[in-house]
Design a protein around this motif. Sequence first.
Motif, PDB file in Angstrom:
ATOM      1  N   VAL A   8     -11.322  22.528 -13.176  1.00 25.94           N
ATOM      2  CA  VAL A   8     -10.877  21.149 -12.968  1.00 25.94           C
ATOM      3  C   VAL A   8     -11.411  20.248 -14.084  1.00 25.94           C
ATOM      4  O   VAL A   8     -10.795  19.231 -14.427  1.00 25.94           O
ATOM      5  CB  VAL A   8     -11.324  20.624 -11.580  1.00 25.94           C
ATOM      6  CG1 VAL A   8     -12.820  20.419 -11.526  1.00 25.94           C
ATOM      7  CG2 VAL A   8     -10.586  19.338 -11.220  1.00 25.94           C
ATOM      8  N   ARG A  33      -9.499  26.625 -10.722  1.00 26.64           N
ATOM      9  CA  ARG A  33      -8.884  25.622  -9.858  1.00 26.64           C
ATOM     10  C   ARG A  33      -7.579  26.177  -9.294  1.00 26.64           C
ATOM     11  O   ARG A  33      -6.774  26.757 -10.019  1.00 26.64           O
ATOM     12  CB  ARG A  33      -8.602  24.349 -10.653  1.00 26.64           C
ATOM     13  CG  ARG A  33      -7.919  23.228  -9.862  1.00 26.64           C
ATOM     14  CD  ARG A  33      -7.673  22.031 -10.767  1.00 26.64           C
ATOM     15  NE  ARG A  33      -7.209  20.855 -10.055  1.00 26.64           N
ATOM     16  CZ  ARG A  33      -5.937  20.463 -10.002  1.00 26.64           C
ATOM     17  NH1 ARG A  33      -4.987  21.164 -10.623  1.00 26.64           N
ATOM     18  NH2 ARG A  33      -5.590  19.373  -9.346  1.00 26.64           N
ATOM     19  N   GLN A  35      -4.483  24.682  -7.462  1.00 24.28           N
ATOM     20  CA  GLN A  35      -3.748  23.511  -6.999  1.00 24.28           C
ATOM     21  C   GLN A  35      -2.490  23.374  -7.834  1.00 24.28           C
ATOM     22  O   GLN A  35      -2.485  23.707  -9.023  1.00 24.28           O
ATOM     23  CB  GLN A  35      -4.606  22.254  -7.124  1.00 24.28           C
ATOM     24  CG  GLN A  35      -3.952  20.970  -6.642  1.00 24.28           C
ATOM     25  CD  GLN A  35      -3.689  20.960  -5.157  1.00 24.28           C
ATOM     26  OE1 GLN A  35      -2.901  21.755  -4.661  1.00 24.28           O
ATOM     27  NE2 GLN A  35      -4.342  20.072  -4.424  1.00 24.28           N
ATOM     28  N   PHE A  48      -7.871  15.564 -15.062  1.00 22.48           N
ATOM     29  CA  PHE A  48      -8.600  16.415 -14.124  1.00 22.48           C
ATOM     30  C   PHE A  48      -7.760  16.808 -12.905  1.00 22.48           C
ATOM     31  O   PHE A  48      -7.670  17.974 -12.548  1.00 22.48           O
ATOM     32  CB  PHE A  48      -9.882  15.703 -13.656  1.00 22.48           C
ATOM     33  CG  PHE A  48     -10.834  15.353 -14.757  1.00 22.48           C
ATOM     34  CD1 PHE A  48     -11.260  16.316 -15.660  1.00 22.48           C
ATOM     35  CD2 PHE A  48     -11.310  14.056 -14.892  1.00 22.48           C
ATOM     36  CE1 PHE A  48     -12.154  16.004 -16.679  1.00 22.48           C
ATOM     37  CE2 PHE A  48     -12.207  13.732 -15.911  1.00 22.48           C
ATOM     38  CZ  PHE A  48     -12.628  14.711 -16.807  1.00 22.48           C
ATOM     39  N   TRP A  49      -7.159  15.816 -12.250  1.00 19.40           N
ATOM     40  CA  TRP A  49      -6.461  16.069 -10.988  1.00 19.40           C
ATOM     41  C   TRP A  49      -4.948  15.886 -11.104  1.00 19.40           C
ATOM     42  O   TRP A  49      -4.250  15.913 -10.105  1.00 19.40           O
ATOM     43  CB  TRP A  49      -7.023  15.152  -9.899  1.00 19.40           C
ATOM     44  CG  TRP A  49      -8.490  15.377  -9.702  1.00 19.40           C
ATOM     45  CD1 TRP A  49      -9.084  16.434  -9.039  1.00 19.40           C
ATOM     46  CD2 TRP A  49      -9.564  14.564 -10.182  1.00 19.40           C
ATOM     47  NE1 TRP A  49     -10.450  16.313  -9.089  1.00 19.40           N
ATOM     48  CE2 TRP A  49     -10.778  15.177  -9.779  1.00 19.40           C
ATOM     49  CE3 TRP A  49      -9.619  13.377 -10.910  1.00 19.40           C
ATOM     50  CZ2 TRP A  49     -12.028  14.636 -10.083  1.00 19.40           C
ATOM     51  CZ3 TRP A  49     -10.871  12.829 -11.221  1.00 19.40           C
ATOM     52  CH2 TRP A  49     -12.045  13.452 -10.817  1.00 19.40           C
ATOM     53  N   ASN A  52      -3.354  19.337 -14.979  1.00 16.24           N
ATOM     54  CA  ASN A  52      -4.455  20.244 -15.306  1.00 16.24           C
ATOM     55  C   ASN A  52      -3.875  21.605 -15.677  1.00 16.24           C
ATOM     56  O   ASN A  52      -3.284  22.291 -14.840  1.00 16.24           O
ATOM     57  CB  ASN A  52      -5.405  20.367 -14.117  1.00 16.24           C
ATOM     58  CG  ASN A  52      -6.663  21.153 -14.452  1.00 16.24           C
ATOM     59  OD1 ASN A  52      -6.597  22.298 -14.879  1.00 16.24           O
ATOM     60  ND2 ASN A  52      -7.817  20.529 -14.250  1.00 16.24           N
ATOM     61  N   SER A  55      -4.855  25.683 -13.855  1.00 14.60           N
ATOM     62  CA  SER A  55      -4.757  25.686 -12.399  1.00 14.60           C
ATOM     63  C   SER A  55      -3.857  26.812 -11.911  1.00 14.60           C
ATOM     64  O   SER A  55      -2.731  26.971 -12.396  1.00 14.60           O
ATOM     65  CB  SER A  55      -4.193  24.341 -11.898  1.00 14.60           C
ATOM     66  OG  SER A  55      -4.992  23.264 -12.302  1.00 14.60           O
ATOM     67  N   TYR A  85      -7.911  23.340  -2.532  1.00 15.61           N
ATOM     68  CA  TYR A  85      -8.123  22.103  -1.782  1.00 15.61           C
ATOM     69  C   TYR A  85      -7.530  22.314  -0.384  1.00 15.61           C
ATOM     70  O   TYR A  85      -6.506  21.749  -0.032  1.00 15.61           O
ATOM     71  CB  TYR A  85      -7.478  20.927  -2.516  1.00 15.61           C
ATOM     72  CG  TYR A  85      -8.111  20.707  -3.872  1.00 15.61           C
ATOM     73  CD1 TYR A  85      -9.084  19.730  -4.072  1.00 15.61           C
ATOM     74  CD2 TYR A  85      -7.752  21.502  -4.961  1.00 15.61           C
ATOM     75  CE1 TYR A  85      -9.683  19.546  -5.314  1.00 15.61           C
ATOM     76  CE2 TYR A  85      -8.350  21.329  -6.204  1.00 15.61           C
ATOM     77  CZ  TYR A  85      -9.308  20.345  -6.377  1.00 15.61           C
ATOM     78  OH  TYR A  85      -9.908  20.186  -7.601  1.00 15.61           O
ATOM     79  N   GLU A 260     -19.065  20.788 -13.764  1.00 16.02           N
ATOM     80  CA  GLU A 260     -17.913  20.086 -13.201  1.00 16.02           C
ATOM     81  C   GLU A 260     -18.008  18.632 -13.670  1.00 16.02           C
ATOM     82  O   GLU A 260     -18.097  17.715 -12.866  1.00 16.02           O
ATOM     83  CB  GLU A 260     -17.925  20.189 -11.666  1.00 16.02           C
ATOM     84  CG  GLU A 260     -16.668  19.675 -11.005  1.00 16.02           C
ATOM     85  CD  GLU A 260     -16.828  19.523  -9.509  1.00 16.02           C
ATOM     86  OE1 GLU A 260     -15.809  19.565  -8.812  1.00 16.02           O
ATOM     87  OE2 GLU A 260     -17.968  19.344  -9.022  1.00 16.02           O
TER      88      GLU A 260
END
Length: 283
Positions: A8, A33, A35, A48-49, A52, A55, A85, A260
């Motif tokens: 991430v 990660r 997601q 990051f979110w 990315n 992932s 998540y 992180e």
Amino acid sequence: MKLSVFTVATPDMGPGELAAAARKAGLHGIEWRCQDVPENRRNEAPSFWGNNRCSIPTRWEEADLAAFREAAAGSGMESIAVVPYLKPGDFEALERVLKAARYLGAKMIRLGVHGYDRSRPFPELFADQKTYLKRAEELCGSYGVKGIIEIHHGTIAASASAAYRLVEDRDPDRIGVLFDPGNMVYEGYENHRMGLELLGPYLAHVHVKNAQWTRSGETREDGFDRWLCGWAGLTRGIVDWPQVVADLKAVGYNGYIGVEDFSGEFESGEMLANFSAVMNRLL
């Protein structure tokens, strides 16, 4: 202790590039990660979110996983965890993550933890979480992969003691806790040595980042100053990492510690190198 990276924190790198950069920096393991990247964000700058690039998709095909496994193997890195998540109670998604971890040879996955926002009473959330972890323990055991809950602000596991209450009746070979001092700057701070001693055999992994509180410059209508918490560079924030590492040594921890870093202080490659240099001085 060995060093790892949670992808991430390296959104601009694809799996192969990340694995090579981690190896160059002297790291040993990767936490992938898991997601989905929304279609409408794929053309955005890496974040990051958001977009990315490192992932695993939640509805992965074997070819997707093979790319991550080959990236790690090609750089001599260990895939230590798959980090999704998840929502408590979603056992279909949990089992899919466990299958991904088994394919990659990862020994850990992150489990879901209820958030806390005052909309549901804590006793209700606590009871539901305990039921979830009991079933999760069974599934994790059947796949030979440990499920870990992360100490995280905004959840019912915001401190070491809160996390311990959730896992204390579970098998520590199957269920553990991810210790995250950076998150505890936001909420849940306890003396780190005490928290580590409390967790005992449930201490499964450690995340390394930092954060700090600052005045916003605004005053609320009730006259109180408004304070904000935000991410900081590894050596710039409130977490006393020399002390935390000393505490980890004191309790005999010999697992992975994974970076992180959300501060944006360095580009991804420099961030990995800085993390390695700082931690190797302390270790």
